[in-house]
Design a protein around this motif. Structure first.
Motif, PDB file in Angstrom:
ATOM      1  N   ALA A  88     105.207 101.573 -18.221  1.00  0.00           N
ATOM      2  CA  ALA A  88     104.588 102.152 -19.294  1.00  0.00           C
ATOM      3  C   ALA A  88     103.181 102.813 -18.583  1.00  0.00           C
ATOM      4  O   ALA A  88     102.867 103.946 -18.804  1.00  0.00           O
ATOM      5  CB  ALA A  88     104.124 101.331 -20.477  1.00  0.00           C
ATOM      6  N   ALA A 125     105.468  96.753 -18.803  1.00  0.00           N
ATOM      7  CA  ALA A 125     104.053  97.268 -19.145  1.00  0.00           C
ATOM      8  C   ALA A 125     103.909  98.313 -17.852  1.00  0.00           C
ATOM      9  O   ALA A 125     103.002  99.179 -17.839  1.00  0.00           O
ATOM     10  CB  ALA A 125     103.118  96.070 -19.187  1.00  0.00           C
ATOM     11  N   LEU A 167     106.465  92.162 -18.210  1.00  0.00           N
ATOM     12  CA  LEU A 167     105.389  92.743 -17.238  1.00  0.00           C
ATOM     13  C   LEU A 167     105.828  93.916 -16.333  1.00  0.00           C
ATOM     14  O   LEU A 167     105.225  94.967 -16.271  1.00  0.00           O
ATOM     15  CB  LEU A 167     105.004  91.687 -16.143  1.00  0.00           C
ATOM     16  CG  LEU A 167     104.216  90.526 -16.619  1.00  0.00           C
ATOM     17  CD1 LEU A 167     103.984  89.329 -15.613  1.00  0.00           C
ATOM     18  CD2 LEU A 167     102.927  91.004 -17.032  1.00  0.00           C
TER      19      LEU A 167
END
Length: 69
Positions: free
Chosen positions: A19, A16, A13
């Motif tokens: 990103a 992510a 997580l």
């Protein structure tokens, strides 16, 4: 390092989120460069450089925080 499923899910997580943050920074840099009058190619290059820089800094910070825990 503890490799329990919860820790691995938290790491995924966090990656992510990093990103998404880097993509947002790259899009903003490219858009601002285009508004400033840069060509599409140079605006894309500026966005890519912003993505690379923010990814490097974010992953370095994430590594430091995970090592401190």
């Amino acid at each position: 390092m503890n490799t329990s499923p919860i820790h691995l899910m938290l790491l995924v997580l966090l990656l992510a989120v990093v990103a998404l943050f880097c993509t947002l920074v790259a899009a903003a840099a490219g858009l601002l460069a285009r508004i400033d009058g840069a060509t599409y190619a140079s605006a894309l290059l500026r966005g890519a450089l912003a993505f690379g820089g923010s990814a490097t800094l974010s992953l370095a910070l994430l590594t430091f925080v995970l090592a401190a825990l």
